[in-house]
Scaffold this motif. Structure first.
Motif, PDB file in Angstrom:
ATOM      1  N   VAL A  82       0.965  32.057  32.059  1.00 27.24           N
ATOM      2  CA  VAL A  82       1.513  32.331  33.098  1.00 27.24           C
ATOM      3  C   VAL A  82       2.898  31.391  33.339  1.00 27.24           C
ATOM      4  O   VAL A  82       3.307  30.612  32.719  1.00 27.24           O
ATOM      5  N   ALA A  83       3.998  32.266  33.902  1.00 27.56           N
ATOM      6  CA  ALA A  83       5.295  31.313  34.041  1.00 27.56           C
ATOM      7  C   ALA A  83       5.099  30.262  34.912  1.00 27.56           C
ATOM      8  O   ALA A  83       4.146  30.189  35.856  1.00 27.56           O
ATOM      9  N   ALA A  84       5.863  29.180  34.462  1.00 23.29           N
ATOM     10  CA  ALA A  84       5.564  27.887  34.984  1.00 23.29           C
ATOM     11  C   ALA A  84       6.690  27.186  35.340  1.00 23.29           C
ATOM     12  O   ALA A  84       7.828  27.427  34.810  1.00 23.29           O
ATOM     13  N   ASP A  85       6.750  26.072  35.925  1.00 15.56           N
ATOM     14  CA  ASP A  85       7.721  25.079  36.290  1.00 15.56           C
ATOM     15  C   ASP A  85       7.736  24.046  34.925  1.00 15.56           C
ATOM     16  O   ASP A  85       6.600  23.595  34.566  1.00 15.56           O
ATOM     17  N   SER A  86       8.735  23.672  34.606  1.00 16.57           N
ATOM     18  CA  SER A  86       9.301  22.669  33.412  1.00 16.57           C
ATOM     19  C   SER A  86       8.851  21.128  33.540  1.00 16.57           C
ATOM     20  O   SER A  86       8.641  20.533  32.838  1.00 16.57           O
ATOM     21  N   GLY A  87       9.016  20.897  34.734  1.00 13.22           N
ATOM     22  CA  GLY A  87       8.771  19.490  35.267  1.00 13.22           C
ATOM     23  C   GLY A  87       9.474  18.393  34.644  1.00 13.22           C
ATOM     24  O   GLY A  87      10.928  18.565  34.495  1.00 13.22           O
ATOM     25  N   SER A  88       8.999  17.349  34.173  1.00 13.28           N
ATOM     26  CA  SER A  88       9.713  16.305  33.629  1.00 13.28           C
ATOM     27  C   SER A  88      10.209  16.427  32.337  1.00 13.28           C
ATOM     28  O   SER A  88      11.483  15.987  32.029  1.00 13.28           O
ATOM     29  N   ILE A  89       9.595  17.434  31.530  1.00 12.30           N
ATOM     30  CA  ILE A  89      10.226  17.723  30.243  1.00 12.30           C
ATOM     31  C   ILE A  89      11.464  18.588  30.237  1.00 12.30           C
ATOM     32  O   ILE A  89      12.350  18.204  29.516  1.00 12.30           O
ATOM     33  N   GLY A  90      11.786  19.286  31.204  1.00 12.29           N
ATOM     34  CA  GLY A  90      13.138  19.814  31.529  1.00 12.29           C
ATOM     35  C   GLY A  90      13.375  21.223  30.942  1.00 12.29           C
ATOM     36  O   GLY A  90      12.014  21.923  30.494  1.00 12.29           O
ATOM     37  N   GLY A  91      14.555  21.756  31.222  1.00 10.56           N
ATOM     38  CA  GLY A  91      14.628  23.231  30.509  1.00 10.56           C
ATOM     39  C   GLY A  91      14.338  24.282  31.519  1.00 10.56           C
ATOM     40  O   GLY A  91      14.343  24.028  32.560  1.00 10.56           O
ATOM     41  N   SER A  92      14.554  25.330  31.035  1.00 12.92           N
ATOM     42  CA  SER A  92      14.870  26.550  31.922  1.00 12.92           C
ATOM     43  C   SER A  92      13.618  27.316  31.844  1.00 12.92           C
ATOM     44  O   SER A  92      12.635  27.318  32.823  1.00 12.92           O
ATOM     45  N   ILE A  93      13.528  28.480  30.761  1.00 14.79           N
ATOM     46  CA  ILE A  93      11.960  29.032  30.559  1.00 14.79           C
ATOM     47  C   ILE A  93      10.799  28.301  30.252  1.00 14.79           C
ATOM     48  O   ILE A  93      11.033  27.440  29.450  1.00 14.79           O
ATOM     49  N   SER A  94       9.686  28.557  30.988  1.00 15.36           N
ATOM     50  CA  SER A  94       8.623  27.831  30.635  1.00 15.36           C
ATOM     51  C   SER A  94       7.320  28.763  30.868  1.00 15.36           C
ATOM     52  O   SER A  94       7.331  29.455  31.961  1.00 15.36           O
ATOM     53  N   HIS A  95       6.173  28.492  30.366  1.00 16.02           N
ATOM     54  CA  HIS A  95       4.882  29.283  30.105  1.00 16.02           C
ATOM     55  C   HIS A  95       3.977  28.167  29.951  1.00 16.02           C
ATOM     56  O   HIS A  95       3.993  27.538  29.133  1.00 16.02           O
ATOM     57  N   GLU A  96       2.948  28.454  30.829  1.00 18.36           N
ATOM     58  CA  GLU A  96       1.577  27.548  30.806  1.00 18.36           C
ATOM     59  C   GLU A  96       0.451  28.614  30.215  1.00 18.36           C
ATOM     60  O   GLU A  96       0.310  29.674  30.778  1.00 18.36           O
ATOM     61  N   PHE A  97      -0.448  27.986  29.558  1.00 16.86           N
ATOM     62  CA  PHE A  97      -1.628  28.628  29.090  1.00 16.86           C
ATOM     63  C   PHE A  97      -2.778  27.890  29.741  1.00 16.86           C
ATOM     64  O   PHE A  97      -2.897  26.727  29.604  1.00 16.86           O
ATOM     65  N   HIS A  98      -3.427  28.720  30.510  1.00 10.66           N
ATOM     66  CA  HIS A  98      -4.767  28.327  31.456  1.00 10.66           C
ATOM     67  C   HIS A  98      -5.930  28.979  30.981  1.00 10.66           C
ATOM     68  O   HIS A  98      -6.077  30.082  30.923  1.00 10.66           O
ATOM     69  N   ALA A  99      -6.908  28.042  30.792  1.00 10.44           N
ATOM     70  CA  ALA A  99      -8.238  28.271  30.607  1.00 10.44           C
ATOM     71  C   ALA A  99      -8.939  28.629  31.883  1.00 10.44           C
ATOM     72  O   ALA A  99      -8.819  27.577  32.761  1.00 10.44           O
ATOM     73  N   LEU A 100      -9.352  29.787  32.250  1.00  7.95           N
ATOM     74  CA  LEU A 100     -10.047  30.038  33.719  1.00  7.95           C
ATOM     75  C   LEU A 100     -11.284  29.156  33.819  1.00  7.95           C
ATOM     76  O   LEU A 100     -12.102  29.201  33.302  1.00  7.95           O
ATOM     77  N   ALA A 101     -11.393  28.345  34.885  1.00  2.00           N
ATOM     78  CA  ALA A 101     -12.431  27.623  35.037  1.00  2.00           C
ATOM     79  C   ALA A 101     -12.308  27.045  36.772  1.00  2.00           C
ATOM     80  O   ALA A 101     -11.205  26.656  37.295  1.00  2.00           O
ATOM     81  N   ASP A 102     -13.308  27.226  37.406  1.00  5.26           N
ATOM     82  CA  ASP A 102     -13.547  26.754  38.770  1.00  5.26           C
ATOM     83  C   ASP A 102     -13.141  25.109  38.977  1.00  5.26           C
ATOM     84  O   ASP A 102     -12.610  24.482  39.956  1.00  5.26           O
ATOM     85  N   SER A 103     -13.283  24.641  37.969  1.00  2.00           N
ATOM     86  CA  SER A 103     -12.977  22.976  38.034  1.00  2.00           C
ATOM     87  C   SER A 103     -11.336  22.792  37.781  1.00  2.00           C
ATOM     88  O   SER A 103     -11.015  21.543  37.560  1.00  2.00           O
ATOM     89  N   GLY A 104     -10.690  23.730  37.444  1.00  3.64           N
ATOM     90  CA  GLY A 104      -9.433  23.613  37.092  1.00  3.64           C
ATOM     91  C   GLY A 104      -8.533  22.963  38.237  1.00  3.64           C
ATOM     92  O   GLY A 104      -8.818  23.152  39.368  1.00  3.64           O
ATOM     93  N   GLU A 105      -7.354  22.070  37.763  1.00  2.47           N
ATOM     94  CA  GLU A 105      -6.725  21.559  38.643  1.00  2.47           C
ATOM     95  C   GLU A 105      -5.586  22.159  39.201  1.00  2.47           C
ATOM     96  O   GLU A 105      -4.875  22.175  40.313  1.00  2.47           O
ATOM     97  N   ASP A 106      -5.129  23.421  38.471  1.00  2.32           N
ATOM     98  CA  ASP A 106      -4.057  24.080  38.744  1.00  2.32           C
ATOM     99  C   ASP A 106      -4.498  25.524  39.357  1.00  2.32           C
ATOM    100  O   ASP A 106      -5.670  26.174  39.044  1.00  2.32           O
ATOM    101  N   GLU A 107      -3.570  25.914  40.337  1.00  2.00           N
ATOM    102  CA  GLU A 107      -3.963  27.551  40.814  1.00  2.00           C
ATOM    103  C   GLU A 107      -2.912  28.557  40.061  1.00  2.00           C
ATOM    104  O   GLU A 107      -1.707  28.206  39.893  1.00  2.00           O
ATOM    105  N   ILE A 108      -3.340  29.444  39.454  1.00  4.53           N
ATOM    106  CA  ILE A 108      -2.614  30.541  38.822  1.00  4.53           C
ATOM    107  C   ILE A 108      -2.798  31.892  39.605  1.00  4.53           C
ATOM    108  O   ILE A 108      -3.873  32.174  40.147  1.00  4.53           O
ATOM    109  N   VAL A 109      -1.902  32.406  39.715  1.00  8.44           N
ATOM    110  CA  VAL A 109      -1.726  33.794  40.174  1.00  8.44           C
ATOM    111  C   VAL A 109      -1.302  34.986  39.479  1.00  8.44           C
ATOM    112  O   VAL A 109      -0.610  34.732  38.648  1.00  8.44           O
TER     113      VAL A 109
END
Length: 583
Positions: A195-222
């Motif tokens: 998923v396209a993501a925010d770079s946070g404290s690492i910085g930069g422009s383009i960023s993607h996260e990889f999420h394992a789908l799970a009900d216990s996950g801390e992040d919401e992905i759309v």
């Protein structure tokens, strides 16, 4: 390996502080032991799984052309001061001093160290592109470590960094790393999304996260149901599930709303839907130097929408991290109180979310205690200065790409890739000579995988009420042979030993549970399921009377009897095939 000589440190009950299933099962199965908050020791079973996950990651990284290095976890403050992150990182960065009172930190990541390495060893564009990676322990002083190794203070991470002479080269390596990550997570059997993501404290422009789908996950992905769109909820965009209706404009009226101040209270009082209301939030702006200012900015959203803080923090002129104005400051600068704020004659800069841009005949605060406007419309007196997407996408919104419905699921972030650009190379003076002999800042990429978190994610996706169900390629053992009541029949031990020797000869990682006198059959069977060994063979006097043994497939739970003369062929056909299918 024999159970009588192996540390099988299983426990019956989960510790009280274990909240999610992976934390509970890793403790119960004897994979880890807690040393202190956010710090864990890895026991033999856990360490075997960890090594196998690491091996898969290393194999795929090597295939990509990346070169492995190893960098110190203790890092000098000077490097972090060069990148200006010494002060920016905050308390998560554990700062220490040596005996000479020199400042260091325990590395939560290695952008500064790798940039220093490259600026000293790379001098020409002819040496680029290059990708360097390591698999190493990191430390982040989490405010509230929780969920076991999912959010611990000390963890193992694969971090890679790429270096380029131009953006085109960076784009190519970024695609290679994206494919490499997909290969890694596929080999681990994970159900994942990029998923396209925010770079946070690492910085930069383009960023993607990889999420394992799970009900216990801390992040919401759309993501769209057709798979064309996917983004972290922090950045996700979409069309409103309930669009604003075009209607004839009415004359606005001032009405008494008494003590009703929340959207719910207002809509109940006026008997309207929340999508016909506007809420006004006031936050602090930033001054020219980027510091927090007492000058306020208004954020306008439709009443049924929620503010997206990450999107809002990216707006020019708004202080980050987002700071909401106090009720005292609001009254001092607007003369109104929280709950009665509205855009009419509000003399501060106003950002309007897309959800209110075309709204007609809406309800909003009148900037007077106990008063609201009904049937208000945009005009010279009731206006906004700028339109921005500052709302959280909700399930049922439609994709901007093709209008397909958007779904929201929870995910465990197991990987994150960034295009850093020249964020670190410029601040740390890392450059190479281009083909014209001109010093050019190096373009950088950054690519991380949480190795220890991967193990927890695998368990979250693959378990049942009896315990862990490992994919065969990362299971601590592929096969367990359990001998039962060998003291009642010498043939049990003889047959168990024979099968054990055959399995080892075939290259099958096998553990022989030979703890007859000390451990009951029930405990043995339950432990084999708890620790998740894919294949189980039970040898007992009862089955040997029928010249057979009992086989159980851990994933399906199916049991069957194998004739003794068929066991070796079965091991070759089933267990070996299962072992190699994940390579």
């Amino acid at each position: 390996m024999r159970s009588s000589k192996y540390l099988l440190a299983t426990i019956k009950e989960s510790p009280a502080d274990a909240e999610i299933i992976s934390h509970k099962l890793m403790l119960r199965a004897g994979l880890i032991r807690k040393l202190a908050s956010g710090l864990y020791s890895w026991l033999p079973l856990g360490n075997k799984v960890l090594r196998k996950i690491t091996s898969i990651v290393r194999e795929e990284m090597d295939k990509s052309g990346a070169m492995e290095v190893s960098m110190p976890i203790v890092q000098p403050a000077e490097l972090w001061q060069e990148s200006k992150r010494w002060s920016q990182m905050g308390p998560e960065l554990l700062r220490i001093q040596d005996r000479h009172k020199r400042d260091f930190c325990l590395g939560p990541t290695h952008e500064e160290v790798i940039t220093d390495l490259v600026r000293n060893d790379y001098s020409s564009y002819k040496q680029l592109p290059a990708i360097l990676y390591q698999i190493q322990t990191k430390f982040r002083d989490e405010r509230r470590p929780r969920f076991g190794v999912m959010r611990s203070r000390e963890f193992i991470m694969k971090d890679a960094y790429s270096f380029h002479i131009n953006q085109e080269s960076l784009d190519e390596s970024y695609k290679v790393m994206h494919t490499t990550y997909c290969n890694i997570f596929t080999r681990l059997g994970l159900n994942f999304r990029s998923v396209a993501a925010d770079s946070g404290s690492i910085g930069g422009s383009i960023s993607h996260e990889f999420h394992a789908l799970a009900d216990s996950g801390e992040d919401e992905i759309v993501f769209g149901k057709d798979g064309k769109y996917a983004a972290n909820a922090e950045l996700a965009e979409g069309n409103l599930r309930i669009p604003n209706k075009k209607e004839d404009k009415k004359d606005y009226q001032l009405v008494d709303t008494g003590t009703a101040v929340t959207i719910e209270e207002i809509t109940n009082l006026l008997k309207i839907d929340s999508n016909k209301t506007i809420k006004t939030l006031l936050v602090h702006s930033e001054d020219e130097e980027g510091n927090v200012s007492d000058k306020l900015v208004a954020l306008l959203l439709r009443g049924d929408q929620e503010l997206n803080i990450t999107k809002t923090e990216k707006l020019k002129g708004i202080f980050s991290p987002l700071k909401f104005a106090s009720s005292q400051l609001i009254e001092e600068q607007t003369g109104a109180s929280i709950g009665s704020l509205g855009p009419q004659n509000l003399a501060i800069y106003k950002f309007a979310d897309l959800s209110v841009e075309g709204l007609c005949n809406f309800v909003c605060g009148a900037n007077e205690a106990g008063k609201h406007f009904i049937n208000m419309n945009w005009s010279d007196d009731c206006s906004y200065d700028e339109v921005a997407d500052i709302r959280k996408v909700t399930e049922g919104d439609t994709s901007l790409l093709d209008s397909s419905p958007l779904e929201i699921k929870r995910g465990i972030e197991v990987g994150h890739i960034f295009q850093l650009g020249t964020k670190y190379s410029e601040s740390m003076n890392a450059s190479v000579l281009d083909k014209n002999g001109k010093a050019t800042p190096i373009q950088m990429g950054c690519y991380g995988i949480g190795i220890t978190r991967l193990m927890a994610a695998c368990i979250e996706q693959s378990h049942d009420d009896r315990g862990i169900i490992w994919p065969s390629n990362i299971a601590p053992f592929q096969l367990i042979i359990i001998q039962i009541d060998s003291q009642k029949s010498a043939d049990v031990e003889t047959m168990s030993e024979s099968m054990y020797a055959s399995a080892l000869n075939f290259g099958i990682e096998t553990i022989l549970d030979d703890r007859d006198k000390k451990t009951s059959p029930g405990v043995k069977l339950n432990e084999s399921e708890l620790i998740g060994i894919p294949h189980r063979i039970v040898v007992s006097p009862r089955t040997l009377e029928r010249k057979s043994v009992e086989y159980t497939d851990r994933r399906t739970g199916e049991k069957s009897e194998l004739n003794i003369e068929d066991v070796e062929g079965f091991l070759k056909k089933v267990v070996m095939a299962d072992k190699t299918s994940h390579l």
